[in-house]
Write a protein that holds these residues in place. Structure first.
Motif, PDB file in Angstrom:
ATOM      1  N   PRO A 146     -17.356   5.333 -17.247  1.00  0.00           N
ATOM      2  CA  PRO A 146     -17.317   6.953 -16.867  1.00  0.00           C
ATOM      3  C   PRO A 146     -18.223   6.880 -15.749  1.00  0.00           C
ATOM      4  CG  PRO A 146     -18.509   6.331 -18.885  1.00  0.00           C
ATOM      5  CD  PRO A 146     -17.793   4.951 -18.781  1.00  0.00           C
ATOM      6  N   GLU A 147     -19.179   5.913 -15.584  1.00  0.00           N
ATOM      7  CA  GLU A 147     -19.771   6.034 -14.318  1.00  0.00           C
ATOM      8  C   GLU A 147     -19.285   5.014 -13.330  1.00  0.00           C
ATOM      9  OE1 GLU A 147     -24.676   6.544 -14.955  1.00  0.00           O
ATOM     10  OE2 GLU A 147     -23.812   4.685 -16.372  1.00  0.00           O
ATOM     11  N   PRO A 148     -19.546   5.629 -11.906  1.00  0.00           N
ATOM     12  CA  PRO A 148     -18.865   4.890 -10.833  1.00  0.00           C
ATOM     13  C   PRO A 148     -19.699   3.589 -10.549  1.00  0.00           C
ATOM     14  CG  PRO A 148     -20.242   6.890 -10.003  1.00  0.00           C
ATOM     15  CD  PRO A 148     -19.948   6.953 -11.433  1.00  0.00           C
ATOM     16  N   VAL A 149     -19.025   2.636 -10.058  1.00  0.00           N
ATOM     17  CA  VAL A 149     -19.503   1.243  -9.959  1.00  0.00           C
ATOM     18  C   VAL A 149     -20.890   1.298  -8.954  1.00  0.00           C
ATOM     19  CG1 VAL A 149     -17.987   0.819  -7.942  1.00  0.00           C
ATOM     20  CG2 VAL A 149     -19.099  -1.292  -9.386  1.00  0.00           C
ATOM     21  N   GLN A 150     -20.776   2.374  -8.170  1.00  0.00           N
ATOM     22  CA  GLN A 150     -22.191   2.225  -7.330  1.00  0.00           C
ATOM     23  C   GLN A 150     -23.319   2.571  -8.046  1.00  0.00           C
ATOM     24  OE1 GLN A 150     -21.489   4.588  -3.653  1.00  0.00           O
ATOM     25  NE2 GLN A 150     -23.440   4.380  -2.801  1.00  0.00           N
ATOM     26  N   THR A 151     -23.211   3.630  -8.863  1.00  0.00           N
ATOM     27  CA  THR A 151     -24.270   4.070  -9.787  1.00  0.00           C
ATOM     28  C   THR A 151     -24.669   2.833 -10.734  1.00  0.00           C
ATOM     29  OG1 THR A 151     -23.331   6.364  -9.698  1.00  0.00           O
ATOM     30  CG2 THR A 151     -25.007   5.722 -11.485  1.00  0.00           C
ATOM     31  N   ILE A 152     -23.664   2.074 -11.334  1.00  0.00           N
ATOM     32  CA  ILE A 152     -24.113   1.190 -12.175  1.00  0.00           C
ATOM     33  C   ILE A 152     -24.914   0.028 -11.176  1.00  0.00           C
ATOM     34  CG2 ILE A 152     -23.159  -0.793 -13.577  1.00  0.00           C
ATOM     35  CD1 ILE A 152     -20.735   1.276 -14.008  1.00  0.00           C
ATOM     36  N   ILE A 153     -24.578  -0.336 -10.138  1.00  0.00           N
ATOM     37  CA  ILE A 153     -25.164  -1.261  -9.467  1.00  0.00           C
ATOM     38  C   ILE A 153     -26.612  -0.973  -8.859  1.00  0.00           C
ATOM     39  CG2 ILE A 153     -25.043  -2.694  -7.050  1.00  0.00           C
ATOM     40  CD1 ILE A 153     -22.194  -2.554  -7.221  1.00  0.00           C
ATOM     41  N   GLU A 154     -26.594   0.347  -8.827  1.00  0.00           N
ATOM     42  CA  GLU A 154     -28.014   0.733  -8.342  1.00  0.00           C
ATOM     43  C   GLU A 154     -28.961   0.866  -9.431  1.00  0.00           C
ATOM     44  OE1 GLU A 154     -27.360   4.551  -6.755  1.00  0.00           O
ATOM     45  OE2 GLU A 154     -26.533   4.051  -4.638  1.00  0.00           O
ATOM     46  N   GLN A 155     -28.217   0.908 -10.628  1.00  0.00           N
ATOM     47  CA  GLN A 155     -29.207   1.052 -11.837  1.00  0.00           C
ATOM     48  C   GLN A 155     -29.608  -0.339 -12.275  1.00  0.00           C
ATOM     49  OE1 GLN A 155     -26.403   2.956 -14.813  1.00  0.00           O
ATOM     50  NE2 GLN A 155     -26.944   4.880 -14.005  1.00  0.00           N
ATOM     51  N   GLN A 156     -28.721  -1.350 -11.846  1.00  0.00           N
ATOM     52  CA  GLN A 156     -29.288  -2.611 -12.244  1.00  0.00           C
ATOM     53  C   GLN A 156     -30.489  -3.081 -11.146  1.00  0.00           C
ATOM     54  OE1 GLN A 156     -27.980  -4.386 -14.745  1.00  0.00           O
ATOM     55  NE2 GLN A 156     -27.045  -2.669 -15.184  1.00  0.00           N
ATOM     56  N   GLY A 157     -30.856  -2.344 -10.043  1.00  0.00           N
ATOM     57  CA  GLY A 157     -31.718  -2.759  -9.348  1.00  0.00           C
ATOM     58  C   GLY A 157     -31.166  -3.518  -8.096  1.00  0.00           C
ATOM     59  N   GLU A 158     -29.842  -3.542  -8.023  1.00  0.00           N
ATOM     60  CA  GLU A 158     -29.169  -4.178  -6.850  1.00  0.00           C
ATOM     61  C   GLU A 158     -29.031  -3.488  -5.486  1.00  0.00           C
ATOM     62  OE1 GLU A 158     -28.377  -7.256  -6.355  1.00  0.00           O
ATOM     63  OE2 GLU A 158     -28.464  -8.272  -8.463  1.00  0.00           O
TER      64      GLU A 158
END
Length: 562
Positions: A146-158
């Motif tokens: 459901p979330e875009p990959v950019q948001t996921i990567i930012e949430q991982q602190g990357e």
């Protein structure tokens, strides 16, 4: 036992690079040298690229070079770890400030997918079913999140960064090396002692490119060359479309403008020859003929004659074939002599094929002993009554370089772009000799002097040992071979051999006999060795016929094992 092979002197000692920032120093050298020689030809964007580089800290420059040499263009900052860069976070910030890297506002899953491991992607996917899938099979599952990959990567602190302006550095490399083959590894190979190069002039006045148009066309050439890597898969229409994209070169009467154009034109013609040859394979004869007619380089004329003959246009083929009799290329002359009778016959005219000079051929019966190599076995057999060396092309090509060293590395405009050249750009071109007539005359006098003072030749060979030349990467024949060769081979024979080399250095650099034999009774003889079932190649036959025509002692030894 007399020597049977030309021994090479001890290799140049290699050293370990002590400076961990060696790559930065090499990068800075390229950038600075290009700016000093070509600042007036750089585009506004390239000049701005140069200025932005100068504003960077040492750490930021080092990180930028590291990124240029890594597979990109996207990078995870958490994976950038270089001990020689003291403050990597600040280096990234400096690069972003100068827009040499950017933080992309939009991130595509397919672009970022290779940057993360399978395990890292699995942490984002619920359930155990994905564990059994191959990494590539995870892409559809990730796209359904459901979330875009950019948001996921930012949430991982990357944090991801993207290399910017790398195309400008590619232009700087082109201007430094004048080709798409060499890169910064040349500095490393030299500093490690793998290769040594002659010192020659790299003054601004002798630079290769003199107009911006030449640079743009060379860049276009290299972009097209990459497309041609898969030439066999292209259709006739696609090949013809590529041909229309090849840059057109129009050389004015100004010599300085022609200098860079000549280099570009030669390379573009090579691409066009490849396109024409592929059209032949597709049996698009007329299209291939049209492309060959736009080329001056070999084998353009030969291919045209063959196509015209195939199309039954025998009169046109005969006319072109007769013009090839006066070609400066011996390969073209040989083809014309061999193909001419076939065309006459097709036209119903009497044809006689001229007989080549007779060769001195012998049978050599040898016992297969310690060496299965047929050339070394023949050399050992001959060494019973003299000194015999296995030299192939090395002796005469090395001597040619020693004799004409000043001509090869002469200060000729457009000849050298960087310090990593084994010879000038025009070494294999028709005008090589005419551009260096005075230097060649000096070489002929040097050859005559060395026959009277062979020790002077040995001294020069020792000085030049390890320095790369157009024919080899620093090899020099053994001193005993050089001394025997310069004293036993007559001055006139040296001149005859070198005159043929100078007529077509690219074509005639190969095909020289395998052995040189110095009988105890005096003199010398060249020996081409052929094992059972082996046949003489065309370039070997041309040399052998040339030797026979000029009474240079040479024989073909056909070996039979006992």
């Amino acid at each position: 036992m007399p020597p049977i092979a030309s021994a090479q002197s001890q290799p140049v000692a290699r050293t370990v690079l002590p400076d961990p920032l060696y790559y930065l120093a090499n990068f800075q050298r390229v950038i600075q040298r290009v700016y000093e020689r070509y600042d007036d030809l750089l585009s506004t964007e390239e000049q701005d690229f140069y200025r932005r580089l100068q504003l960077l800290s040492g750490d930021a420059q080092a990180l930028y070079v590291r990124l240029l040499t890594r597979k990109g263009p996207l990078f995870r900052t958490s994976k950038l770890r270089y001990q020689e860069i003291s403050d990597q976070s600040q280096a990234v910030a400096d690069l972003v400030a100068q827009q040499l890297v950017i933080q992309p506002s939009e991130i595509n899953l397919l672009d970022t997918f290779p940057l993360f491991t399978k395990q890292e992607w699995l942490e984002l996917l619920p359930g155990a079913a994905a564990q059994r899938l191959a990494k590539a099979a995870l892409v559809p599952l990730l796209q359904s999140l459901p979330e875009p990959v950019q948001t996921i990567i930012e949430q991982q602190g990357e944090t991801l960064i993207q290399l910017n302006s790398s195309e400008h550095f590619a232009t700087f490399c082109l201007l430094y090396f004048s080709n798409g083959r060499q890169d910064l590894t040349e500095f490393v190979l030299r500093d490690l002692g793998v290769y040594r190069y002659e010192n020659y002039s790299l003054a601004r006045a002798t630079r290769v490119f003199t107009h911006r148009e030449q640079i743009d066309k060379m860049l276009a050439y290299y972009r097209l060359r990459d497309v041609l890597d898969d030439l066999a898969s292209l259709s006739r229409e696609e090949i013809l479309a590529l041909n229309t994209q090849l840059p057109a070169i129009a050389c004015s009467q100004q010599q300085d403008k022609c200098r860079g154009n000549t280099l570009v034109q030669r390379r573009i013609e090579r691409l066009r020859l490849r396109l024409a040859r592929q059209l032949e394979r597709l049996e698009a004869w007329q299209d291939a003929l049209a492309l060959y007619r736009q080329c001056q380089q070999q084998p353009s004329c030969e291919r045209q004659v063959r196509i015209l003959h195939r199309l039954a246009q025998h009169q046109a083929a005969l006319k072109l074939c007769q013009q090839m009799f006066d070609s400066p290329s011996e390969a073209e002359q040989t083809f014309a002599r061999q193909f001419h009778p076939k065309l006459l016959k097709a036209l119903g005219q009497a044809a006689t094929k001229p007989a080549p000079p007779a060769l001195n051929e012998v049978q050599l019966f040898l016992t297969a002993g310690d060496s299965p190599n047929v050339e070394l076995a023949a050399a050992q057999s001959l060494s019973v009554s003299g000194d015999c060396f296995y030299v192939e092309n090395t002796l005469f090509l090395s001597m040619f370089c020693l004799v004409f060293w000043e001509a090869i590395f002469a200060d000729v405009p457009g000849a050298f772009s960087n310090e990593f050249q084994t010879g000038p750009h025009d070494f294999y071109e028709e005008d090589f000799a005419s551009q260096r007539s005075q230097h060649l005359e000096s070489g002929w006098r040097k050859l005559e002097h060395w026959q009277r003072a062979p020790d002077d030749l040995i001294q020069v060979a020792e000085q030049k040992h390890g320095i790369a030349t157009p024919f080899h990467m620093g090899f020099m024949p053994a001193p005993e071979l050089l001394k025997l060769a310069i004293t036993r081979i007559s001055l006139r024979h040296w001149q005859i051999i070198f005159e043929r080399l100078l007529r077509d250095l690219k074509e005639n650099r190969n095909g020289l006999p395998d052995l040189i034999y110095f009988p105890n009774t005096g003199g010398y003889e060249l020996v081409e060795v052929k094992g059972p079932g082996d046949r003489l190649q065309k370039n070997q036959l041309r040399w052998l016929h040339y030797f026979a025509e000029h009474q240079i002692p040479c024989q073909v030894a056909y070996v039979q094992w006992q």
